[in-house]
Scaffold this active site. Structure first.
Site, PDB file in Angstrom:
ATOM      1  N   ARG A  86       1.562   7.851   6.808  1.00  9.09           N
ATOM      2  CA  ARG A  86       1.523   7.117   5.553  1.00  9.09           C
ATOM      3  C   ARG A  86       1.630   8.063   4.352  1.00  9.09           C
ATOM      4  NH1 ARG A  86       0.726   1.208   5.794  1.00  9.09           N
ATOM      5  NH2 ARG A  86       0.249   1.501   3.606  1.00  9.09           N
TER       6      ARG A  86
ATOM      7  N   ASN B 167       3.912  -1.147   9.100  1.00  7.53           N
ATOM      8  CA  ASN B 167       3.104  -2.363   9.195  1.00  7.53           C
ATOM      9  C   ASN B 167       3.286  -3.081  10.523  1.00  7.53           C
ATOM     10  OD1 ASN B 167       2.425  -4.076   6.053  1.00  7.53           O
ATOM     11  ND2 ASN B 167       2.106  -1.955   6.588  1.00  7.53           N
TER      12      ASN B 167
ATOM     13  N   HIS C 124      -8.324  -5.185   6.449  1.00  6.41           N
ATOM     14  CA  HIS C 124      -7.085  -5.701   5.850  1.00  6.41           C
ATOM     15  C   HIS C 124      -5.884  -5.676   6.786  1.00  6.41           C
ATOM     16  CE1 HIS C 124      -4.780  -7.113   2.488  1.00  6.41           C
ATOM     17  NE2 HIS C 124      -4.019  -6.040   2.415  1.00  6.41           N
ATOM     18  N   TRP C 125      -5.839  -4.709   7.705  1.00 10.95           N
ATOM     19  CA  TRP C 125      -4.670  -4.586   8.583  1.00 10.95           C
ATOM     20  C   TRP C 125      -4.930  -5.340   9.884  1.00 10.95           C
ATOM     21  CZ3 TRP C 125      -3.812   1.381   7.749  1.00 10.95           C
ATOM     22  CH2 TRP C 125      -3.195   1.578   6.501  1.00 10.95           C
TER      23      TRP C 125
ATOM     24  N   GLY D 212       0.813  -1.211   0.000  1.00  9.57           N
ATOM     25  CA  GLY D 212       0.000   0.000   0.000  1.00  9.57           C
ATOM     26  C   GLY D 212       0.845   1.259   0.000  1.00  9.57           C
TER      27      GLY D 212
ATOM     28  N   ASN E 243       2.282  -9.638   5.258  1.00 11.33           N
ATOM     29  CA  ASN E 243       0.986  -8.970   5.125  1.00 11.33           C
ATOM     30  C   ASN E 243       0.762  -8.616   3.659  1.00 11.33           C
ATOM     31  OD1 ASN E 243      -0.172  -5.643   5.769  1.00 11.33           O
ATOM     32  ND2 ASN E 243      -1.407  -7.489   5.729  1.00 11.33           N
TER      33      ASN E 243
END
Length: 265
Positions: free
Chosen positions: A176, A38, A243-244, A30, A96
């Site tokens: 991010r 992460n 998703h995380w 991402g 991940n």
């Protein structure tokens, strides 16, 4: 503190902590992704392991060498070279999304180097009817294709990654976003990740799949191909989670993974 290791055609950035059985942590693709973003809050729970948290080529502090290889194939070989340079003959791999695909590729090409695999909604295995892409992947590709992506676009992306919107904090969005501007990958859209589907039966490592039930990026409907393709795979599904997984359900994720890595069964 971030260090670098020579991988032949460049360097791979990584951080190291703890001591014990080695674990290599592989992040997703991402925008703004790094090993620290992460796994920075996860790794302290594994202090009794030697933790190597990498920035994969083209993300974070790792430059992207010119290559026509699929991204997963290229990154997997550089991680193997880094392990060799760091004196790690064999390690557990925790990956991940994109990093899960990298972990699977390593398990295919160098099975003797892999202990156990933990894969959180891994990439590299697509259904035959994609595209259209899930909404999370569509936003990821749009962000990566933008010449100058906006903070608003990053905020929308982060909110798609978590079920509990309170976790999409301004601090996380800012982190991010700023990281994505420093290392904005120049890739074809969608990127050429590589298809691992035919190779799944070659994975000999005991494998734990961890999935958020409400994942909108690599949806749970994609899991059966991997679950049934890897001979020794099991699946844990966490509700109210996207998703995380390692971020949104950190205590439960840490417990599940610790048990899996240390179980002698």
């Amino acid at each position: 503190m971030t260090s670098t290791v020579d991988v032949g055609d460049g360097v791979l950035a990584y951080t190291e902590s703890g001591a014990g059985d080695p674990v290599v942590w592989l992040h997703g693709s991402g925008p703004g992704a790094t090993g620290a973003s992460n796994f920075g809050a996860t790794v302290p729970a594994f202090a009794d392991h030697r933790n190597i948290v990498v920035d994969l080529p083209g993300w974070g502090a790792s430059p992207r060498p010119e290559s026509d290889e699929p991204l997963i194939h290229h990154a997997a070989e550089r991680v193997l070279r880094a392990m060799t340079a760091l004196g790690i003959e064999r390690a557990h791999l925790v990956g991940n999304s994109y990093g899960g695909g990298v972990a699977m590729r390593i398990a295919v090409t160098a099975p003797e180097r892999v202990g156990r695999l933990v894969l959180m909604a891994p990439g590299g295995v697509l259904p035959t009817d994609a595209p259209p892409w899930p909404v999370g992947l569509a936003h990821l590709f749009d962000y990566m294709a933008a010449e100058k992506p906006s903070r608003e676009a990053m905020a929308e992306f982060v909110k798609l990654m978590v079920f509990d919107q309170a976790l999409a904090t301004d601090a996380l969005i800012d982190e991010r976003y700023e990281s994505s501007l420093r290392a904005h990958p120049e890739l074809p859209i969608p990127p050429t990740f590589g298809d691992l589907t035919p190779d799944l039966p070659k994975i000999k490592a005991r494998t734990l799949l961890v999935w958020g039930r409400e994942d909108q990026t690599v949806p749970l409907t994609w899991a059966p191909t991997i679950l049934h393709g890897i001979p020794d795979a099991e699946l844990r599904v966490l509700p109210r989670c996207r998703h995380w997984v390692q971020y949104e359900r950190a205590p439960e994720f840490n417990r599940i993974v610790r048990e899996f890595l240390t179980d002698e069964g």
